[in-house]
Scaffold this active site. Structure first.
Site, PDB file in Angstrom:
ATOM      1  N   ARG A  51       9.023  73.573  24.371  1.00 27.71           N
ATOM      2  CA  ARG A  51       9.432  72.428  23.929  1.00 27.71           C
ATOM      3  C   ARG A  51       9.780  71.070  24.898  1.00 27.71           C
ATOM      4  O   ARG A  51      10.610  70.339  24.777  1.00 27.71           O
ATOM      5  CB  ARG A  51      11.005  72.652  23.643  1.00 27.71           C
ATOM      6  CG  ARG A  51      11.221  73.595  22.446  1.00 27.71           C
ATOM      7  CD  ARG A  51      10.467  73.353  20.996  1.00 27.71           C
ATOM      8  NE  ARG A  51      10.464  74.382  20.159  1.00 27.71           N
ATOM      9  CZ  ARG A  51       9.364  75.160  20.270  1.00 27.71           C
ATOM     10  NH1 ARG A  51       8.561  75.251  21.128  1.00 27.71           N
ATOM     11  NH2 ARG A  51       9.831  76.495  19.267  1.00 27.71           N
ATOM     12  N   SER A  66      16.903  72.669  15.381  1.00 33.47           N
ATOM     13  CA  SER A  66      17.833  73.601  16.576  1.00 33.47           C
ATOM     14  C   SER A  66      18.319  72.362  17.410  1.00 33.47           C
ATOM     15  O   SER A  66      17.631  71.537  17.838  1.00 33.47           O
ATOM     16  CB  SER A  66      16.737  74.428  17.335  1.00 33.47           C
ATOM     17  OG  SER A  66      16.214  75.287  16.427  1.00 33.47           O
ATOM     18  N   GLU A 124      18.207  70.278  22.369  1.00 34.19           N
ATOM     19  CA  GLU A 124      16.756  70.097  21.911  1.00 34.19           C
ATOM     20  C   GLU A 124      16.568  68.786  21.164  1.00 34.19           C
ATOM     21  O   GLU A 124      15.470  67.942  21.486  1.00 34.19           O
ATOM     22  CB  GLU A 124      16.276  71.284  21.362  1.00 34.19           C
ATOM     23  CG  GLU A 124      14.825  71.162  20.517  1.00 34.19           C
ATOM     24  CD  GLU A 124      14.149  72.489  20.033  1.00 34.19           C
ATOM     25  OE1 GLU A 124      14.542  73.309  20.393  1.00 34.19           O
ATOM     26  OE2 GLU A 124      13.414  72.255  19.099  1.00 34.19           O
TER      27      GLU A 124
HETATM   28  C1  LIG Z   1      15.116  71.849   9.178  1.00 35.58           C
HETATM   29  C2  LIG Z   1      14.276  71.839  10.532  1.00 35.58           C
HETATM   30  C3  LIG Z   1      13.751  72.636  11.034  1.00 35.58           C
HETATM   31  C4  LIG Z   1      12.779  72.727  12.343  1.00 35.58           C
HETATM   32  N1  LIG Z   1      12.365  73.831  12.907  1.00 35.58           N
HETATM   33  C5  LIG Z   1      11.813  73.675  14.026  1.00 35.58           C
HETATM   34  C6  LIG Z   1      10.838  74.498  14.652  1.00 35.58           C
HETATM   35  O1  LIG Z   1      10.711  75.906  14.127  1.00 35.58           O
HETATM   36  N2  LIG Z   1      10.267  74.495  16.051  1.00 35.58           N
HETATM   37  C7  LIG Z   1      10.070  73.314  16.448  1.00 35.58           C
HETATM   38  O2  LIG Z   1       9.718  73.159  17.538  1.00 35.58           O
HETATM   39  N3  LIG Z   1      11.013  72.170  15.795  1.00 35.58           N
HETATM   40  C8  LIG Z   1      11.548  72.455  14.754  1.00 35.58           C
HETATM   41  N4  LIG Z   1      12.230  71.264  14.213  1.00 35.58           N
HETATM   42  C9  LIG Z   1      12.156  70.030  15.036  1.00 35.58           C
HETATM   43  C10 LIG Z   1      11.107  69.039  14.577  1.00 35.58           C
HETATM   44  O3  LIG Z   1      10.722  69.315  13.421  1.00 35.58           O
HETATM   45  C11 LIG Z   1       9.714  69.136  15.418  1.00 35.58           C
HETATM   46  O4  LIG Z   1      10.059  69.093  16.615  1.00 35.58           O
HETATM   47  C12 LIG Z   1       8.883  68.055  14.833  1.00 35.58           C
HETATM   48  O5  LIG Z   1       7.543  68.337  14.974  1.00 35.58           O
HETATM   49  C13 LIG Z   1       9.248  66.579  15.342  1.00 35.58           C
HETATM   50  O6  LIG Z   1       8.402  65.698  14.600  1.00 35.58           O
HETATM   51  P1  LIG Z   1       8.896  64.222  14.283  1.00 35.58           P
HETATM   52  O7  LIG Z   1       7.712  63.626  13.559  1.00 35.58           O
HETATM   53  O8  LIG Z   1       9.736  64.496  13.323  1.00 35.58           O
HETATM   54  O9  LIG Z   1       9.192  63.790  15.373  1.00 35.58           O
HETATM   55  P2  LIG Z   1      10.279  62.689  15.919  1.00 35.58           P
HETATM   56  O10 LIG Z   1      11.899  63.639  15.570  1.00 35.58           O
HETATM   57  O11 LIG Z   1      10.365  61.524  14.895  1.00 35.58           O
HETATM   58  O12 LIG Z   1      10.186  62.079  17.279  1.00 35.58           O
HETATM   59  C14 LIG Z   1      10.115  63.144  18.189  1.00 35.58           C
HETATM   60  C15 LIG Z   1       9.755  62.627  19.584  1.00 35.58           C
HETATM   61  O13 LIG Z   1       8.369  62.173  19.437  1.00 35.58           O
HETATM   62  C16 LIG Z   1       8.499  60.923  19.968  1.00 35.58           C
HETATM   63  N5  LIG Z   1       7.361  60.410  19.166  1.00 35.58           N
HETATM   64  C17 LIG Z   1       7.012  60.515  17.649  1.00 35.58           C
HETATM   65  N6  LIG Z   1       5.951  59.961  17.240  1.00 35.58           N
HETATM   66  C18 LIG Z   1       5.506  59.384  18.235  1.00 35.58           C
HETATM   67  C19 LIG Z   1       3.974  58.510  18.272  1.00 35.58           C
HETATM   68  N7  LIG Z   1       3.372  58.509  17.363  1.00 35.58           N
HETATM   69  N8  LIG Z   1       3.932  58.103  19.577  1.00 35.58           N
HETATM   70  C20 LIG Z   1       4.770  58.377  20.859  1.00 35.58           C
HETATM   71  N9  LIG Z   1       5.893  59.170  20.542  1.00 35.58           N
HETATM   72  C21 LIG Z   1       6.294  59.366  19.380  1.00 35.58           C
HETATM   73  C22 LIG Z   1       9.671  60.423  19.726  1.00 35.58           C
HETATM   74  O14 LIG Z   1      10.129  58.821  20.152  1.00 35.58           O
HETATM   75  C23 LIG Z   1      10.476  61.379  20.075  1.00 35.58           C
HETATM   76  O15 LIG Z   1      10.626  61.368  21.530  1.00 35.58           O
HETATM   77  C24 LIG Z   1      12.905  71.631  13.192  1.00 35.58           C
HETATM   78  C25 LIG Z   1      13.640  70.293  12.466  1.00 35.58           C
HETATM   79  C26 LIG Z   1      14.031  70.609  11.365  1.00 35.58           C
HETATM   80  C27 LIG Z   1      14.897  69.362  10.440  1.00 35.58           C
END
Ligand SMILES: Cc1cc2nc3c(=O)[nH]c(=O)nc-3n(C[C@H](O)[C@H](O)[C@H](O)COP(=O)(O)OP(=O)(O)OC[C@H]3O[C@@H](n4cnc5c(N)ncnc54)[C@H](O)[C@@H]3O)c2cc1C
Length: 313
Positions: A183, A236, A306
């Site tokens: 992570r 998480s 996280e």
């Molecule tokens: C129900 C649920 C279950 C989850 N289960 C897991 C799991 O099993 N494993 C896990 O690892 N995570 C999990 N997560 C967390 C999350 O889903 C992951 O970390 C996810 O892939 C983040 O993607 P996002 O597009 O939503 O990122 P965001 O939350 O929108 O952003 C995350 C980071 O990336 C940056 N960012 C986003 N897009 C860009 C871009 N294009 N360029 C530069 N920076 C960028 C943001 O500034 C931030 O720093 C879960 C979340 C939820 C709600």
């Protein structure tokens, strides 16, 4: 109040909207307004929005699915770049080179990560099936080095394409430059405002059996529905400490179900917090601090968040 501004790009107009509620762009359903918001779905739109932000001398914050973010109640100053799209639109941009044993794919940052999991299973590409059911998009998952079921993003990344904010130059970084571990990537922990926007990711994947991969994809998606709360949350809250699980410690500490204001520790999974309707970022911060203190008092383990806090003054 400022009005919506339209910028020209090679692939259509980019709308810059003032004062957009970020609670509508995060899975936690928490967050004050973005001073300005641009929804962008390809490189030329990112470029147009960044050029405008530079002219206006505004900081830029990129977000994807908003599924790992705690956005401050005061919102985010400057321009928020929302790099996400529907699966169908983004999938058209995926490019594929195949040989008999491997496939190299380029995937746009805005593709929903769960769609990538299912798509790879349908095509018989191994290594990404764990993404099935995961919220968020490819760009955010790469920044976070997201993972599940023993897989993580870095396992099969060859390179990532980024655009520099300062001069809108596109660079291709080898995977090693992310210094990814559990992570963690250098991008996630870079101070804000950050200098790069992720545009796309190249993966090299071994071939697998499509039917078996699709079975696993269905199983992983189903598992999420059983094991994780379906309400407004951000995944998480804490990373797992070495050798144990944050959810287990929170449960053992007797904290499941505890709440502050509108946010509650899930009864289903101790490492998830659920917005029960009126949660604020302040409520979440208070509950995080309470959990950290109590878990430390009982087990002498300091839990590390996280979820990432963004915004505020
Ligand atoms: C129900 C649920 C279950 C989850 N289960 C897991 C799991 O099993 N494993 C896990 O690892 N995570 C999990 N997560 C967390 C999350 O889903 C992951 O970390 C996810 O892939 C983040 O993607 P996002 O597009 O939503 O990122 P965001 O939350 O929108 O952003 C995350 C980071 O990336 C940056 N960012 C986003 N897009 C860009 C871009 N294009 N360029 C530069 N920076 C960028 C943001 O500034 C931030 O720093 C879960 C979340 C939820 C709600």
């Amino acid at each position: 109040m400022a009005e919506t501004i339209e910028l020209a790009s090679r692939t259509g107009a980019v709308k810059i909207r003032p004062n957009q509620k970020l609670s509508l762009f995060t899975t936690f359903r928490i967050g004050g307004p973005a001073e300005f918001m641009a929804r962008v779905t390809d490189q030329s739109q990112v470029e147009a929005a960044l050029e405008w932000a530079e002219q206006m001398d505004l900081p830029v914050t990129s977000i994807g699915g908003g599924s790992n973010l705690l956005v401050d109640d005061a919102g985010i100053p400057g321009l928020v770049l929302s790099v996400r799209s529907t699966g169908k639109d983004a999938e058209k941009l995926v490019t594929v080179e195949e040989d008999s044993s491997h496939v190299r794919i380029w995937v746009p940052a805005q593709l929903p990560i769960s769609r990538l999991g299912h798509l790879s299973a349908e095509r018989g590409w191994s290594g990404l099936v764990w993404c099935a059911g995961l919220p968020g998009v490819v760009g955010g998952a790469t920044v976070n080095n997201a993972g599940a079921h023993g897989g993580e993003m870095i396992d099969h990344i060859e390179t990532i394409d980024v655009m520099r904010l300062t001069d809108r130059r596109i660079e291709t970084w080898p995977a090693e430059k992310l210094e990814a571990r559990y992570r963690y990537t250098v991008l996630k922990y870079a101070p804000r405002p950050r200098d790069v926007v992720v545009l796309g990711v190249t993966f090299v994947l071994p071939r697998g059996d499509s039917e078996e991969l699709q079975r696993q994809a269905r199983e992983f998606s189903e598992w999420r529905k059983q094991a994780q709360p379906t309400g407004a949350c951000a995944g998480s809250v804490f990373t797992n400490p070495e050798g144990t699980y944050a959810g287990y410690l929170i449960d053992k500490a007797g904290l499941k179900g505890r709440s502050v204001g509108g946010v509650q520790i899930s009864e289903l999974h101790g490492n998830f917090m659920v917005n029960t309707g009126e949660a604020t970022a302040e409520h979440v911060r208070e509950l995080i601090a309470m959990i950290q203190d109590e878990v430390y008092r009982q087990f002498e383990i300091r839990l590390i968040p996280e979820i990432e806090q963004v915004g505020g003054q």
